[in-house]
Design a protein around this motif. Structure first.
Motif, PDB file in Angstrom:
ATOM      1  N   LYS A 298      60.794 -23.812  29.433  1.00  0.00           N
ATOM      2  CA  LYS A 298      60.004 -25.046  29.320  1.00  0.00           C
ATOM      3  C   LYS A 298      59.367 -25.175  27.937  1.00  0.00           C
ATOM      4  CE  LYS A 298      56.265 -27.639  31.359  1.00  0.00           C
ATOM      5  NZ  LYS A 298      54.992 -27.531  32.018  1.00  0.00           N
ATOM      6  N   ASP A 299      58.757 -24.096  27.455  1.00  0.00           N
ATOM      7  CA  ASP A 299      58.033 -24.159  26.192  1.00  0.00           C
ATOM      8  C   ASP A 299      58.934 -24.206  24.964  1.00  0.00           C
ATOM      9  OD1 ASP A 299      55.741 -24.095  27.702  1.00  0.00           O
ATOM     10  OD2 ASP A 299      55.261 -22.008  27.258  1.00  0.00           O
ATOM     11  N   TYR A 300      60.059 -23.483  25.000  1.00  0.00           N
ATOM     12  CA  TYR A 300      60.903 -23.374  23.806  1.00  0.00           C
ATOM     13  C   TYR A 300      62.231 -24.115  23.939  1.00  0.00           C
ATOM     14  CZ  TYR A 300      57.651 -19.486  23.118  1.00  0.00           C
ATOM     15  OH  TYR A 300      56.534 -18.718  22.999  1.00  0.00           O
ATOM     16  N   GLY A 301      62.581 -24.584  25.126  1.00  0.00           N
ATOM     17  CA  GLY A 301      63.796 -25.363  25.303  1.00  0.00           C
ATOM     18  C   GLY A 301      65.069 -24.537  25.365  1.00  0.00           C
ATOM     19  N   LEU A 302      64.964 -23.279  25.790  1.00  0.00           N
ATOM     20  CA  LEU A 302      66.153 -22.461  25.938  1.00  0.00           C
ATOM     21  C   LEU A 302      65.946 -21.472  27.075  1.00  0.00           C
ATOM     22  CD1 LEU A 302      66.398 -19.633  23.315  1.00  0.00           C
ATOM     23  CD2 LEU A 302      64.419 -21.072  23.401  1.00  0.00           C
ATOM     24  N   PRO A 303      67.027 -21.119  27.774  1.00  0.00           N
ATOM     25  CA  PRO A 303      66.882 -20.093  28.802  1.00  0.00           C
ATOM     26  C   PRO A 303      66.559 -18.756  28.134  1.00  0.00           C
ATOM     27  CG  PRO A 303      69.178 -20.742  28.574  1.00  0.00           C
ATOM     28  CD  PRO A 303      68.382 -21.634  27.683  1.00  0.00           C
ATOM     29  N   PRO A 304      65.769 -17.934  28.785  1.00  0.00           N
ATOM     30  CA  PRO A 304      65.383 -16.671  28.136  1.00  0.00           C
ATOM     31  C   PRO A 304      66.555 -15.696  28.046  1.00  0.00           C
ATOM     32  CG  PRO A 304      64.549 -16.757  30.382  1.00  0.00           C
ATOM     33  CD  PRO A 304      65.155 -18.092  30.103  1.00  0.00           C
ATOM     34  N   PRO A 305      66.525 -14.812  27.062  1.00  0.00           N
ATOM     35  CA  PRO A 305      67.515 -13.738  27.022  1.00  0.00           C
ATOM     36  C   PRO A 305      67.385 -12.880  28.282  1.00  0.00           C
ATOM     37  CG  PRO A 305      66.176 -13.762  25.018  1.00  0.00           C
ATOM     38  CD  PRO A 305      65.565 -14.726  25.975  1.00  0.00           C
ATOM     39  N   GLU A 306      68.426 -12.108  28.593  1.00  0.00           N
ATOM     40  CA  GLU A 306      68.418 -11.271  29.793  1.00  0.00           C
ATOM     41  C   GLU A 306      67.271 -10.270  29.802  1.00  0.00           C
ATOM     42  OE1 GLU A 306      72.320  -9.653  29.394  1.00  0.00           O
ATOM     43  OE2 GLU A 306      73.236 -11.294  30.517  1.00  0.00           O
ATOM     44  N   MET A 307      66.936  -9.729  28.645  1.00  0.00           N
ATOM     45  CA  MET A 307      65.869  -8.736  28.567  1.00  0.00           C
ATOM     46  C   MET A 307      64.864  -9.148  27.500  1.00  0.00           C
ATOM     47  SD  MET A 307      68.151  -5.295  28.829  1.00  0.00           S
ATOM     48  CE  MET A 307      69.590  -5.962  27.989  1.00  0.00           C
ATOM     49  N   VAL A 308      63.652  -9.429  27.922  1.00  0.00           N
ATOM     50  CA  VAL A 308      62.580  -9.785  26.994  1.00  0.00           C
ATOM     51  C   VAL A 308      61.504  -8.706  27.102  1.00  0.00           C
ATOM     52  CG1 VAL A 308      60.816 -11.482  26.380  1.00  0.00           C
ATOM     53  CG2 VAL A 308      63.043 -12.255  27.221  1.00  0.00           C
ATOM     54  N   PHE A 309      61.184  -8.107  25.979  1.00  0.00           N
ATOM     55  CA  PHE A 309      60.133  -7.098  25.916  1.00  0.00           C
ATOM     56  C   PHE A 309      58.901  -7.772  25.313  1.00  0.00           C
ATOM     57  CE2 PHE A 309      64.170  -4.947  25.953  1.00  0.00           C
ATOM     58  CZ  PHE A 309      63.965  -3.884  26.816  1.00  0.00           C
ATOM     59  N   GLY A 310      58.300  -8.638  26.102  1.00  0.00           N
ATOM     60  CA  GLY A 310      57.205  -9.478  25.629  1.00  0.00           C
ATOM     61  C   GLY A 310      55.913  -8.745  25.331  1.00  0.00           C
ATOM     62  N   ASN A 311      55.789  -7.519  25.819  1.00  0.00           N
ATOM     63  CA  ASN A 311      54.583  -6.737  25.543  1.00  0.00           C
ATOM     64  C   ASN A 311      54.793  -5.779  24.375  1.00  0.00           C
ATOM     65  OD1 ASN A 311      53.017  -7.854  27.714  1.00  0.00           O
ATOM     66  ND2 ASN A 311      54.361  -6.726  29.079  1.00  0.00           N
ATOM     67  N   ASN A 312      55.986  -5.773  23.798  1.00  0.00           N
ATOM     68  CA  ASN A 312      56.249  -4.961  22.611  1.00  0.00           C
ATOM     69  C   ASN A 312      55.795  -5.732  21.376  1.00  0.00           C
ATOM     70  OD1 ASN A 312      57.585  -3.317  24.414  1.00  0.00           O
ATOM     71  ND2 ASN A 312      59.481  -3.238  23.277  1.00  0.00           N
ATOM     72  N   HIS A 313      55.308  -5.027  20.390  1.00  0.00           N
ATOM     73  CA  HIS A 313      54.995  -5.659  19.115  1.00  0.00           C
ATOM     74  C   HIS A 313      54.880  -4.602  18.032  1.00  0.00           C
ATOM     75  CE1 HIS A 313      50.732  -4.463  19.395  1.00  0.00           C
ATOM     76  NE2 HIS A 313      50.821  -4.826  20.655  1.00  0.00           N
ATOM     77  N   VAL A 314      55.053  -5.057  16.804  1.00  0.00           N
ATOM     78  CA  VAL A 314      54.910  -4.219  15.617  1.00  0.00           C
ATOM     79  C   VAL A 314      53.862  -4.886  14.742  1.00  0.00           C
ATOM     80  CG1 VAL A 314      56.052  -3.432  13.516  1.00  0.00           C
ATOM     81  CG2 VAL A 314      57.257  -3.324  15.700  1.00  0.00           C
ATOM     82  N   THR A 315      52.952  -4.075  14.203  1.00  0.00           N
ATOM     83  CA  THR A 315      51.887  -4.605  13.353  1.00  0.00           C
ATOM     84  C   THR A 315      51.793  -3.786  12.073  1.00  0.00           C
ATOM     85  OG1 THR A 315      50.660  -5.272  15.314  1.00  0.00           O
ATOM     86  CG2 THR A 315      49.438  -5.212  13.258  1.00  0.00           C
ATOM     87  N   VAL A 316      51.678  -4.482  10.947  1.00  0.00           N
ATOM     88  CA  VAL A 316      51.473  -3.863   9.636  1.00  0.00           C
ATOM     89  C   VAL A 316      50.162  -4.421   9.103  1.00  0.00           C
ATOM     90  CG1 VAL A 316      52.401  -3.613   7.305  1.00  0.00           C
ATOM     91  CG2 VAL A 316      53.970  -3.765   9.260  1.00  0.00           C
ATOM     92  N   GLU A 317      49.211  -3.536   8.757  1.00  0.00           N
ATOM     93  CA  GLU A 317      47.881  -3.983   8.337  1.00  0.00           C
ATOM     94  C   GLU A 317      47.400  -3.252   7.092  1.00  0.00           C
ATOM     95  OE1 GLU A 317      44.953  -4.672  11.752  1.00  0.00           O
ATOM     96  OE2 GLU A 317      46.323  -3.136  12.555  1.00  0.00           O
ATOM     97  N   LYS A 318      46.677  -3.991   6.274  1.00  0.00           N
ATOM     98  CA  LYS A 318      45.943  -3.417   5.148  1.00  0.00           C
ATOM     99  C   LYS A 318      44.823  -4.388   4.810  1.00  0.00           C
ATOM    100  CE  LYS A 318      46.173  -1.381   0.593  1.00  0.00           C
ATOM    101  NZ  LYS A 318      47.012  -1.017  -0.545  1.00  0.00           N
ATOM    102  N   GLY A 319      43.586  -3.949   4.983  1.00  0.00           N
ATOM    103  CA  GLY A 319      42.445  -4.822   4.728  1.00  0.00           C
ATOM    104  C   GLY A 319      42.490  -6.053   5.612  1.00  0.00           C
ATOM    105  N   ASP A 320      42.386  -7.243   4.998  1.00  0.00           N
ATOM    106  CA  ASP A 320      42.429  -8.501   5.749  1.00  0.00           C
ATOM    107  C   ASP A 320      43.846  -8.950   6.073  1.00  0.00           C
ATOM    108  OD1 ASP A 320      39.688  -8.679   5.688  1.00  0.00           O
ATOM    109  OD2 ASP A 320      39.639  -9.934   3.885  1.00  0.00           O
TER     110      ASP A 320
END
Length: 183
Positions: free
Chosen positions: A48-70
């Motif tokens: 509904k939100d993106y206009g496409l059927p989802p892939p078979e496997m979505v790891f929606g709670n996975n993420h990668v973050t790179v940080e330095k200062g702000d």
């Protein structure tokens, strides 16, 4: 003076495991959790939100973050899926080996078909480059690649692979959005 890295490991595989490294003011983390269940997929409403059927496997709670200062750069599955091409011509750019044969047979055998499912980029190719909270300061020296530095053999202090989504593309190969980290 040598600066020692700080390795990060929090949580568990069952609840979501966050691993990473902190070195020279940079912190890189990778959170891996299980594949989204049907309740999580329903809440996100990818179709509904993106206009496409989802892939078979979505790891929606996975993420990668790179940080330095702000500065903070984050990579996530839903943000990546939001940038998949869902225009009416997106699927025309994608061809598999037997597409000409299908087209030929389809036009002869299915002249009565009027309604076609909305086309989309069924390979889930995205233009997503991450979500940033601030611009990173750039020095003059950052504009060129130091080839001699690249030639130096240094130990790998941290390595991880994090899958954001995957689909088998109806037996036409596999699409996977994965982030690889190496420090």
């Amino acid at each position: 003076m040598t600066v020692e890295p700080t390795l990060i490991k929090q949580g568990s595989i069952k609840e979501g495991l966050t691993q990473g490294i902190s070195l020279h003011g940079w912190t890189i983390t990778s959170k891996k959790a299980s594949i989204c269940n049907s309740n999580e997929m329903e809440r996100t409403r990818i179709q509904k939100d993106y206009g496409l059927p989802p892939p078979e496997m979505v790891f929606g709670n996975n993420h990668v973050t790179v940080e330095k200062g702000d500065f903070k750069l984050t990579f996530g599955a839903y943000e990546a899926l939001s940038m998949v091409d869902t225009s009416s011509t997106s699927s025309e750019k994608i061809k598999v080996a037997y597409s000409e044969e299908w087209t030929r047979k389809s036009s002869v055998n299915h002249t009565d078909v009027k309604d076609v499912v909305k086309p989309y980029d069924w390979t889930y190719t995205t233009k997503y480059k991450g979500t940033s909270t601030a611009e990173l300061e750039k020095n003059e020296s950052d504009s060129l690649i130091d080839i001699n530095r690249l030639r130096q053999q240094e130990p790998i202090l941290f390595y991880d692979e994090n899958i954001l989504y995957e689909d088998e593309l109806a037996d036409n190969g596999t699409a996977m959005l994965m982030i690889r980290l190496s420090e």
